[in-house]
Scaffold this active site. Structure first.
Site, PDB file in Angstrom:
ATOM      1  N   ILE A  43      45.402  32.843  44.020  1.00  0.00           N
ATOM      2  CA  ILE A  43      45.471  31.408  43.737  1.00  0.00           C
ATOM      3  C   ILE A  43      46.055  31.152  42.356  1.00  0.00           C
ATOM      4  CG2 ILE A  43      43.104  31.316  42.793  1.00  0.00           C
ATOM      5  CD1 ILE A  43      42.959  28.507  44.276  1.00  0.00           C
ATOM      6  N   LYS A  44      45.985  32.149  41.477  1.00  0.00           N
ATOM      7  CA  LYS A  44      46.429  31.933  40.105  1.00  0.00           C
ATOM      8  C   LYS A  44      47.950  31.825  39.973  1.00  0.00           C
ATOM      9  CE  LYS A  44      43.904  31.419  37.401  1.00  0.00           C
ATOM     10  NZ  LYS A  44      42.792  30.683  36.788  1.00  0.00           N
ATOM     11  N   ASP A  45      48.683  32.127  41.047  1.00  0.00           N
ATOM     12  CA  ASP A  45      50.125  31.823  41.035  1.00  0.00           C
ATOM     13  C   ASP A  45      50.335  30.328  40.829  1.00  0.00           C
ATOM     14  OD1 ASP A  45      50.595  34.450  41.585  1.00  0.00           O
ATOM     15  OD2 ASP A  45      51.468  34.131  43.578  1.00  0.00           O
ATOM     16  N   THR A  75      46.191  35.510  36.651  1.00  0.00           N
ATOM     17  CA  THR A  75      47.096  34.542  36.012  1.00  0.00           C
ATOM     18  C   THR A  75      48.246  35.276  35.326  1.00  0.00           C
ATOM     19  OG1 THR A  75      45.250  33.062  35.628  1.00  0.00           O
ATOM     20  CG2 THR A  75      47.262  32.615  34.373  1.00  0.00           C
TER      21      THR A  75
END
Ligand code: PMP
Length: 341
Positions: A43-45, A75
């Site tokens: 999700i950190k994309d 991240t």
């Protein structure tokens, strides 16, 4: 022709999957946002892209510049891959306690990786402070050359989740959503999605699933930053209120220990073919708690934040789990017989 122009265009628009076992156990529809399908694997994309687009727009990140960030790993992976695609160098600090697989995934991006001791945020040697100082040093030597992404306190993180993750969940459920729950690291996901959903439907319940060892559930429930126990999960939990977390519209919060969350990691793999990381286990455990709080018949969304292969040597290693006193399913014992003795 239907062609994606670059890596950034592959980020987001992830599917929402019905999670069969948690749904059947609770009588609710529990859905997982498949964030592990992002190109950098987490999700950190989204966070990385949101922060980078904001810095490009404001001129804080210049062509050919250097991206500097402190991160639990994901991240940094997102920023470094975006940097490779857009012509930026990346310098990433992270605590040496993070999984070997994540550190290796970061190293192969070409980023300059600086491992630092895992110390509390109050200590100037904390990875976020080290990254900030590195960027300041670079800018002193060559003004404007470096950009500190600052995922914890740069609210472009939350704003991007509000505009992307939150809107996607709203549209994918046709607005028929009763609750959203997830753990937080920076707070960007929970605050952003929470704001997007509450703005469209104030009755949606927003809940925090906080790993043991984090002080946030206690903060939400009693106003006191108090932590108990610990967790093998990575990338989630906090001892302080970040700018991204500060205004998150949270209705309910629970502290969830590994004995409760880890069986979900194993059950999603064995029963549904979904290989996810430890924070996703906390999220699904939180979704089950929220389902029990709301009662049967409700629709609850949570996040499958990254892949389990990023934690192979921990989450799927019987010897490691036994040493921590955590439950090991029979199939996992059989898969690694030598490691169990
Ligand atoms: N899960 C994983 C695997 C993560 O890496 C992170 C972020 N460090 C989170 C969850 C938490 O997301 P956020 O920073 O948006 O709170």
């Amino acid at each position: 022709m239907n062609i994606s122009p670059d890596m950034a265009s592959l980020i987001g628009a992830t599917p929402l999957i019905r999670l069969r076992q948690p749904s059947e156990q609770t009588g609710c529809t529990i859905l997982g946002k498949a964030e592990f399908l992002n190109p950098g694997g987490s999700i950190k994309d989204r966070t990385a892209l949101g922060l980078m687009l904001d810095a490009e727009r404001s001129g804080r990140l210049r062509p050919g510049g250097t991206v500097v960030e402190g991160t639990a790993g994901n991240t940094g992976i997102g920023l470094a891959l975006l940097g490779a695609s857009r012509g930026y160098r990346a310098v990433i600090t992270l605590p040496e306690t993070q999984s070997r697989e994540k550190i290796d995934a970061l190293r192969v991006t070409g980023a300059e990786v600086r491992l630092v001791p895992a110390v509390p945020y109050a200590n100037p040697a904390h990875y976020a402070h080290v990254a900030r100082r590195l960027s300041e040093d670079m800018n002193q030597a060559a003004p404007g050359s470096a950009w500190f992404a600052d995922q914890f306190d740069n609210t472009a993180n939350r704003d991007f989740h509000e505009a992307s993750t939150g809107v996607e969940i709203w549209e994918q459920t046709d607005g028929q959503i009763d609750g959203f729950v997830c753990a937080t690291g920076t707070g960007g996901t929970l605050a952003g999605v929470g704001r997007a959903l509450k703005a469209r439907k104030p009755s949606v319940t927003i809940a925090l699933a906080d790993p043991a060892g984090s002080a946030l559930a206690s903060y939400v429930n009693s106003g006191e930053l108090k932590a108990e126990g610990g967790s093998i999960s990575e990338g989630i939990g906090s001892s302080r209120i970040t700018a991204n977390f500060r205004d998150a519209p949270i209705d309910l919060a629970w502290s969830i220990d590994d004995a409760e969350s880890l069986p979900w990691v194993h059950a999603l793999l064995a029963g549904e073919g979904l290989n996810v990381g430890g924070s996703s286990g906390v999220n699904v455990a939180g979704a089950v708690r929220l389902a029990r709080a709301l009662g049967p018949g409700h629709t609850i969304v949570t996040v499958l934040a990254d892949t389990g292969t990023r934690y192979q040597a921990k989450l799927f290693n019987p010897a490691f789990l036994h040493a921590k006193g955590l439950p090991v399913p029979q199939w996992l014992e059989r898969a690694f017989p030598a490691a169990t003795h």
